[in-house]
Design an enzyme around this catalytic site. Structure first.
Site, short mmCIF file in Angstrom:
data_model
loop_
_atom_site.label_atom_id
_atom_site.label_comp_id
_atom_site.label_asym_id
_atom_site.label_seq_id
_atom_site.Cartn_x
_atom_site.Cartn_y
_atom_site.Cartn_z
N GLU A 117 8.93 -35.57 25.04
CA GLU A 117 7.77 -34.92 24.44
C GLU A 117 7.75 -35.20 22.94
O GLU A 117 8.75 -35.01 22.24
CB GLU A 117 7.82 -33.40 24.68
N ASP A 169 -2.75 -37.51 28.14
CA ASP A 169 -3.98 -37.56 27.36
C ASP A 169 -4.79 -38.77 27.83
O ASP A 169 -4.29 -39.89 27.81
CB ASP A 169 -3.65 -37.69 25.88
N LYS A 226 -11.97 -42.84 24.59
CA LYS A 226 -12.69 -43.83 23.80
C LYS A 226 -12.03 -45.20 23.94
O LYS A 226 -10.80 -45.33 23.93
CB LYS A 226 -12.72 -43.41 22.32
N TYR A 250 -0.96 -27.34 33.11
CA TYR A 250 -2.34 -27.83 33.12
C TYR A 250 -2.90 -27.85 34.54
O TYR A 250 -4.06 -27.52 34.77
CB TYR A 250 -2.40 -29.24 32.53
#
Length: 212
Positions: free
Chosen positions: A69, A118, A122, A193
């Site tokens: 992490e 993540d 873009k 999540y």
């Protein structure tokens, strides 16, 4: 992802070198000595608050786990879980995934978990995606022959991109689910999540690939 700053995180991590390994480059090629056995090593890249990897370590005592992490304000949550559980087969690293070849020797790892990474949607950020070919090269270097990557995400775009990236790299797809929680897959361990997204009814995607 907006991170809540924890100014005490750095000091807290430094106080627990047994769990968050300092100077992990010094362990390269010798992780089995640190664990005190020759069990397989599985790593989670982007371990977040640690729910997944802590539970994996509890369920599989004959596998050594290492959580990677980057953010100190996040890894401290995983550290707190580990400090409570005191699992001998789990260590944490506060490092960048791009540095993994400096930390692990070739063929030192058997499996890589990528959970809710993540998506970097873009186009100009494509190289930051953990399934970009540059990261696949890193994973290939540290994994054993036939080593595996297990991917879970709620992001359809990232999942489709990853399948394409895996295919173009020559990886073998061995499992795929377009709706994990409505499948017959057994033994799924949810991340923080994943619990959040599934409660909202969002579809969870999962796949397993291996290097030939």
């Amino acid at each position: 992802m907006r991170l809540r700053n924890k100014p005490w995180a750095s000091e807290y991590i430094a106080e627990h070198p047994k769990y968050v390994i300092p100077n992990p480059q010094e362990q390269k090629g010798n992780w089995h000595k640190l664990f005190g056995n020759h069990h397989p090593i599985h790593i989670e890249v982007g371990t977040g608050k640690g729910q997944f990897i802590v539970e994996m370590a509890k369920r599989n005592p004959n596998i050594n786990y290492i959580g990677i992490e980057l953010y100190q304000s996040v890894i401290v949550s995983a550290l707190q879980k580990l400090e409570e559980e005191k699992l001998p087969n789990l260590k944490l690293l506060n490092v960048n995934a791009r540095d993994l070849t400096e930390i692990f020797a070739p063929s030192e790892v058997e499996r890589v978990y990528l959970n809710f990474s993540d998506p970097w949607p873009k186009k100009r950020h494509e190289k930051r995606r953990l399934t970009h070919k540059s990261f696949l090269t890193i994973f290939e270097n540290i994994l054993v022959e036939g080593g595996e990557i297990h991917l879970k995400t709620d992001n359809q775009g990232l999942f489709e991109y990853s399948l394409k990236s895996f295919s173009e790299y020559g990886l073998l797809l061995t499992f795929v689910s377009l709706d994990l929680h409505n499948s017959d897959f057994e033994g799924n361990i949810m991340t923080e999540y994943e619990e959040k997204f599934s409660k909202k009814g969002q579809r969870i995607y999962r796949c397993e690939v291996k290097f030939r």
